[in-house]
Design an enzyme around this catalytic site. Structure first.
Site, short mmCIF file in Angstrom:
data_model
loop_
_atom_site.label_atom_id
_atom_site.label_comp_id
_atom_site.label_asym_id
_atom_site.label_seq_id
_atom_site.Cartn_x
_atom_site.Cartn_y
_atom_site.Cartn_z
N ALA A 36 0.80 -1.23 0.00
CA ALA A 36 0.00 0.00 0.00
C ALA A 36 0.83 1.28 0.00
O ALA A 36 0.44 2.29 -0.59
CB ALA A 36 -0.94 -0.01 1.20
N PRO A 45 -5.09 6.13 0.47
CA PRO A 45 -4.63 5.91 1.85
C PRO A 45 -4.41 4.44 2.16
O PRO A 45 -5.07 3.58 1.60
CB PRO A 45 -5.77 6.47 2.69
CG PRO A 45 -6.96 6.47 1.81
CD PRO A 45 -6.48 6.58 0.39
N ASP A 46 -3.45 4.18 3.02
CA ASP A 46 -3.19 2.83 3.50
C ASP A 46 -4.16 2.62 4.65
O ASP A 46 -4.11 3.33 5.64
CB ASP A 46 -1.74 2.75 3.99
CG ASP A 46 -1.37 1.38 4.51
OD1 ASP A 46 -2.28 0.53 4.64
OD2 ASP A 46 -0.19 1.17 4.81
N PHE A 47 -5.05 1.63 4.49
CA PHE A 47 -6.10 1.51 5.49
C PHE A 47 -5.61 1.10 6.86
O PHE A 47 -6.31 1.21 7.85
CB PHE A 47 -7.26 0.61 5.03
CG PHE A 47 -6.93 -0.85 4.96
CD1 PHE A 47 -6.95 -1.63 6.11
CD2 PHE A 47 -6.63 -1.46 3.76
CE1 PHE A 47 -6.66 -2.97 6.06
CE2 PHE A 47 -6.33 -2.81 3.70
CZ PHE A 47 -6.35 -3.57 4.84
N ARG A 48 -4.36 0.62 6.90
CA ARG A 48 -3.83 0.26 8.22
C ARG A 48 -3.38 1.49 9.00
O ARG A 48 -3.18 1.41 10.20
CB ARG A 48 -2.68 -0.73 8.08
CG ARG A 48 -3.16 -2.17 8.07
CD ARG A 48 -2.00 -3.13 8.00
NE ARG A 48 -1.22 -2.91 6.80
CZ ARG A 48 -1.50 -3.44 5.62
NH1 ARG A 48 -2.53 -4.22 5.50
NH2 ARG A 48 -0.77 -3.19 4.57
N ASN A 115 -1.25 -4.64 -4.11
CA ASN A 115 -2.24 -3.59 -4.39
C ASN A 115 -3.20 -4.00 -5.49
O ASN A 115 -2.81 -4.70 -6.43
CB ASN A 115 -1.52 -2.29 -4.78
CG ASN A 115 -0.60 -1.80 -3.68
OD1 ASN A 115 -0.81 -2.13 -2.52
ND2 ASN A 115 0.42 -1.04 -4.04
N ASP A 117 -4.99 -1.61 -7.12
CA ASP A 117 -5.35 -0.33 -7.74
C ASP A 117 -4.94 -0.16 -9.20
O ASP A 117 -5.22 0.87 -9.80
CB ASP A 117 -4.77 0.82 -6.90
CG ASP A 117 -3.26 0.68 -6.66
OD1 ASP A 117 -2.57 0.15 -7.55
OD2 ASP A 117 -2.78 1.10 -5.59
N HIS A 132 -3.26 -10.01 -4.94
CA HIS A 132 -4.57 -9.76 -4.35
C HIS A 132 -5.62 -9.44 -5.41
O HIS A 132 -6.69 -8.92 -5.10
CB HIS A 132 -4.50 -8.63 -3.31
CG HIS A 132 -3.79 -9.02 -2.04
ND1 HIS A 132 -3.49 -8.12 -1.05
CD2 HIS A 132 -3.33 -10.22 -1.62
CE1 HIS A 132 -2.85 -8.76 -0.06
NE2 HIS A 132 -2.73 -10.02 -0.39
N CYS A 140 -17.71 -13.84 -11.99
CA CYS A 140 -18.92 -14.53 -11.56
C CYS A 140 -18.51 -15.83 -10.88
O CYS A 140 -17.80 -16.64 -11.46
CB CYS A 140 -19.82 -14.83 -12.75
SG CYS A 140 -21.26 -15.82 -12.31
N CYS A 166 -23.96 -10.84 -13.73
CA CYS A 166 -23.38 -11.60 -14.84
C CYS A 166 -24.50 -11.90 -15.83
O CYS A 166 -25.69 -11.81 -15.48
CB CYS A 166 -22.81 -12.90 -14.28
SG CYS A 166 -22.14 -14.02 -15.51
N CYS A 168 -25.42 -14.68 -16.63
CA CYS A 168 -26.13 -15.84 -16.09
C CYS A 168 -27.08 -15.45 -14.97
O CYS A 168 -27.87 -16.27 -14.49
CB CYS A 168 -25.15 -16.90 -15.60
SG CYS A 168 -24.44 -16.56 -13.97
N SER A 206 5.57 -1.94 1.78
CA SER A 206 4.76 -3.00 2.40
C SER A 206 5.17 -3.14 3.86
O SER A 206 6.36 -3.13 4.18
CB SER A 206 4.97 -4.35 1.69
OG SER A 206 4.32 -5.37 2.41
ZN ZN Z 1 -22.26 -16.02 -14.37
#
Ligand code: ZN
Length: 267
Positions: A36, A45-48, A115, A117, A132, A140, A166, A168, A206
């Site tokens: 982050a 912002p770094d949420f930590r 990240n 982003d 991540h 879906c 989606c 579906c 990090s």
């Molecule tokens: Zn689907």
């Protein structure tokens, strides 16, 4: 948020940067691992760390959780729709660009990021492992289909029940790792392979506290590589770092590029 790029002289080369540049110049393989902190200069912002922004209004642990997605998709998307839009409008900063430059110089082989982003992609990093996931798409969980972020925003805006769906009919989930979810196996395997083979693992922005990513520097060390850490504030792995820099990530990486360019010119 970008600032003027300092010249080598201006960076007043400190011993830590020199040592890091030498390590990198001598290495066969250098891999960067980012968190982050590298996106903070882009206004994310770094949420930590306590601060401003979206995370101030909601507890991410409470909303960005797979159980919330499953149980209260409206509540989840009320939060995530905003986050998609907010992150999607951010631009990379000079720290992201420094890593692109190092890749272009043949000094960095790949960037592994925690990240979501998309800023490394936007900056132009070619070898990128997003452990991540990213906000680029939504997926879906029923049929395996997916849709790009723009399309998800359109479907969300056009939806009667405030949910992007989606084809579906199932509700789409952002292609990011939520709390309560495992990391994507393929990306994590690639990250492990890169870290095990790296002569230098350059950790940037990090806090190295979130597993399994926090275990990656140990892989590098166990295979005989060196670990360098550039981040503000302490990390649990500071003791094993060959180089530890805690200045501003933009300043440190800009100085590093300048020194490596000078090395290149010498040799
Ligand atoms: Zn689907």
């Amino acid at each position: 948020m970008s600032r003027p790029t300092g010249s080598a002289a201006e960076a007043a080369v400190r011993p830590g940067i020199e040592r890091l540049a030498s390590l990198i110049a001598e290495a066969r393989s250098v891999v960067a691992l980012t968190g982050a902190g590298i996106s903070v200069p882009s206004g994310i912002p770094d949420f930590r760390s306590p601060g401003t922004g979206l995370w101030e209004k909601v507890d991410p642990m409470e909303v960005a959780h797979i159980d919330v997605f499953r149980r209260s998709p409206q509540r989840f998307w009320h939060f995530y729709g905003e986050r998609f839009a907010s992150l999607g409008s951010r631009e990379p900063n000079d720290a992201h660009r420094a890593l692109v430059e190092l890749e272009g110089m043949g000094r960095v082989d790949a960037v592994i990021t925690q990240n979501i982003d998309m800023l490394h992609r936007k900056a132009g990093t070619r070898e990128l492992v997003e452990v991540h996931g990213s906000i680029a798409r939504a997926v879906c969980l029923e049929c395996g289909g997916s849709a790009p972020a723009d399309e998800v925003r359109e479907r969300l805006a056009a939806s009667d029940d405030a949910l992007p769906r989606c084809e579906c009919g199932a509700v789409l989930k952002p292609d990011v790792v939520l709390f309560g979810e495992f990391l994507p196996v393929h990306a994590m395997e690639r990250a492990q392979e890169l870290c095990a083979g790296a002569d230098v693992l350059l950790c940037v922005g990090s806090s190295l506290e979130v597993y399994p990513v926090a275990g990656l520097p140990l892989l590098t060390r166990d295979h005989g590589g060196a670990v360098a850490i550039i981040t503000a504030g302490p990390t649990p792995l500071d003791g094993l770092a060959s180089v530890r820099l805690d200045g501003d990530v933009v300043d440190e990486l800009t100085a590093l590029v300048a020194v490596l360019r000078a090395h290149g010119a010498d040799g």
